[in-house]
Design an enzyme around this catalytic site. Structure first.
Site, short mmCIF file in Angstrom:
data_model
loop_
_atom_site.label_atom_id
_atom_site.label_comp_id
_atom_site.label_asym_id
_atom_site.label_seq_id
_atom_site.Cartn_x
_atom_site.Cartn_y
_atom_site.Cartn_z
N THR A 41 0.82 -1.21 0.00
CA THR A 41 0.00 0.00 0.00
C THR A 41 0.86 1.26 0.00
O THR A 41 0.47 2.29 -0.54
CB THR A 41 -0.93 -0.02 1.23
OG1 THR A 41 -1.77 -1.16 1.11
CG2 THR A 41 -1.80 1.22 1.33
N TYR A 54 -8.09 1.21 -3.83
CA TYR A 54 -6.80 1.53 -4.44
C TYR A 54 -6.15 0.24 -4.88
O TYR A 54 -6.62 -0.86 -4.56
CB TYR A 54 -5.88 2.25 -3.43
CG TYR A 54 -5.44 1.35 -2.30
CD1 TYR A 54 -6.27 1.11 -1.20
CD2 TYR A 54 -4.21 0.69 -2.34
CE1 TYR A 54 -5.87 0.25 -0.19
CE2 TYR A 54 -3.81 -0.17 -1.33
CZ TYR A 54 -4.64 -0.38 -0.25
OH TYR A 54 -4.28 -1.23 0.74
N THR A 120 1.63 -4.43 4.24
CA THR A 120 1.52 -4.73 5.67
C THR A 120 0.89 -6.11 5.94
O THR A 120 1.06 -6.66 7.02
CB THR A 120 0.68 -3.65 6.38
OG1 THR A 120 -0.64 -3.64 5.83
CG2 THR A 120 1.32 -2.29 6.25
N ASP A 121 0.17 -6.66 4.95
CA ASP A 121 -0.58 -7.91 5.21
C ASP A 121 0.33 -9.06 5.66
O ASP A 121 -0.04 -9.83 6.54
CB ASP A 121 -1.35 -8.34 3.96
CG ASP A 121 -2.53 -7.43 3.66
OD1 ASP A 121 -2.86 -6.59 4.52
OD2 ASP A 121 -3.12 -7.55 2.56
N LYS A 193 0.54 -7.98 13.12
CA LYS A 193 -0.47 -7.08 12.58
C LYS A 193 -1.77 -7.35 13.33
O LYS A 193 -2.32 -8.45 13.26
CB LYS A 193 -0.66 -7.29 11.07
CG LYS A 193 -1.61 -6.26 10.46
CD LYS A 193 -1.72 -6.32 8.95
CE LYS A 193 -2.58 -5.17 8.45
NZ LYS A 193 -2.76 -5.14 7.00
N GLU A 314 -3.67 -28.22 28.08
CA GLU A 314 -4.77 -29.20 28.03
C GLU A 314 -4.40 -30.38 27.14
O GLU A 314 -4.92 -31.47 27.28
CB GLU A 314 -6.03 -28.51 27.47
CG GLU A 314 -7.08 -28.23 28.52
CD GLU A 314 -8.35 -27.66 27.91
OE1 GLU A 314 -9.34 -28.40 27.82
OE2 GLU A 314 -8.34 -26.47 27.50
N1 ASP Z 1 -2.76 -5.51 0.76
C1 ASP Z 1 -1.74 -4.56 1.10
C2 ASP Z 1 -0.41 -5.28 1.14
O1 ASP Z 1 -0.16 -6.00 2.06
C3 ASP Z 1 -2.06 -3.91 2.38
C4 ASP Z 1 -1.00 -2.94 2.87
O2 ASP Z 1 0.10 -2.83 2.39
O3 ASP Z 1 -1.32 -2.24 3.86
O4 ASP Z 1 0.35 -5.13 0.24
#
Ligand code: ASP
Length: 357
Positions: A41, A54, A120-121, A193, A314
């Site tokens: 992103t 986007y 970020t994923d 995350k 457990e």
């Molecule tokens: N889908 C995006 C990615 O991981 C989300 C992000 O970058 O925040 O590339």
């Protein structure tokens, strides 16, 4: 008159030399930082600055650097485009390529640190993978953003600025691979995350952030737990792929035959995203027993975001042939298991690895 002129000229030249020599010695030699771009992103673009839609990975690394004011005053920067994808499409192949390139760059005296721009994923997976296989104490910093470059209040430029500040800081050596987002420095070991879209999504719920970075001002609080980079025994030397490891998501009345399918499909390891303390229903537990008897290594993690999975809680791990992931979530446990299974390992060896890393 001629003499006076000559003398004042000499004085002027001397003064000039003094000023320029002070200027020169005060201009600290800038560190050399390479930015490896993979997309995400932070490199995303949308049609409007106020709509949520986007596409990831549209902006090149050079355009991203040019969008950050004063970034070139902190370091000599060079960008390389390694990939340009949304990190949902990150792959083992890119991880291996990235590792080889980072190790190559950091082995030279000219490169002082690396920044990786990344979606970020799956950022925590890439960070943790690199934490296990980069062979250098020099800083390696991942960053990204939650808002695309075209969005109102896009936070990518400040995150990139701060990531370069951390990679450039002489204090940053020996912390392992780091994630810098939203003014915080997280260790690859601790970071998760935690939220779908808010900018404070990256957190280290067990160990806390290892530092902060405010407009380039870097402060470290503590070191992270676990072996990393130069103290890690893992290597990608000679590897073209990694063993298949699948994740089974436990829930009420889970369909245990999915575990049998993973074994049939050739998984060498399975991570259970267990309920609670790495738990699962009775039929899944029986399927796990069949899997471990067939030689497939099974690690119990948890779908609960925070906390460690107890060894012998457990579930009696010795009875079922399973291993606890300690505090690694399923996706990070998968990364560690894939690397661990590049060699033959006993259940006890694997448990020790999950404790140490
Ligand atoms: N889908 C995006 C990615 O991981 C989300 C992000 O970058 O925040 O590339």
């Amino acid at each position: 008159m001629k003499t006076i002129l000559t003398q004042s000229r000499k004085t002027a030249i001397a003064l000039l030399l003094l000023v320029s020599s002070i200027g020169f010695s005060q201009t600290k030699k800038l560190p050399n930082i390479v930015i490896l771009a993979t997309g995400g992103t932070i490199a995303g673009a949308g049609a409007s600055s106020t709509e949520s839609s986007y596409t990831s990975g549209k902006v090149t690394i050079d355009a991203m650097i040019d969008a950050v004011p004063n970034i070139r005053k902190m370091a000599n920067l060079r960008g390389e485009q390694v990939a340009n994808v949304g990190s949902q499409d990150m792959s083992v192949k890119v991880w291996l390529d990235l590792t080889k390139r980072i190790n190559e760059l950091l082995a030279t005296a000219e490169v002082d640190g690396i920044v990786i721009t990344h979606g970020t994923d799956t950022q925590e997976e890439t960070a943790f993978f690199l934490n296990l296989v980069v062979k250098s104490d020099k800083p390696v910093v991942l960053t990204g953003s939650m808002r695309p470059s075209t969005a109102l209040s896009a936070e990518g430029p400040l995150n990139l600025y701060n990531a370069v500040a951390v990679a450039s800081s002489p204090d940053s050596k020996g912390y392992g691979v780091m994630v810098v987002m939203n003014d915080e420095i997280h260790s690859a070991h601790g970071v998760k995350k935690m939220m779908t879209t808010p900018v404070q999504t990256f957190q280290s719920p067990e160990e806390g952030p290892i530092g902060s970075v405010i407009f380039g001002q870097v402060t470290f609080f503590h070191k992270s737990y676990g072996k990393n980079t130069s103290s890690s025994a893992f290597t990608v030397e000679g590897l073209k792929e990694l063993p298949r490891v699948d994740i089974f998501y436990a829930c009420a009345d889970a369909s245990a035959d999915l575990i049998d399918y993973m074994v049939k499909a050739g998984a060498k390891g399975i991570v259970i995203a267990g309920v609670g303390d790495g738990n699962m229903n009775a039929s899944s537990l029986e399927a796990v027993k069949r899997a471990t008897k067939a030689g497939v290594k099974v690690v119990r993690a948890s779908r609960v975001p925070v906390g460690a999975v107890l060894i012998k809680g457990e579930i009696n791990d010795e009875e079922y042939g399973t291993v606890s992931s300690d505090e690694h979530n399923p996706q990070k446990a998968r990364v560690l298991l894939m690397l661990a299974l590049t060699k033959e390992r006993s259940r006890a060896d694997l448990q020790q690895i999950f404790i140490e890393y």
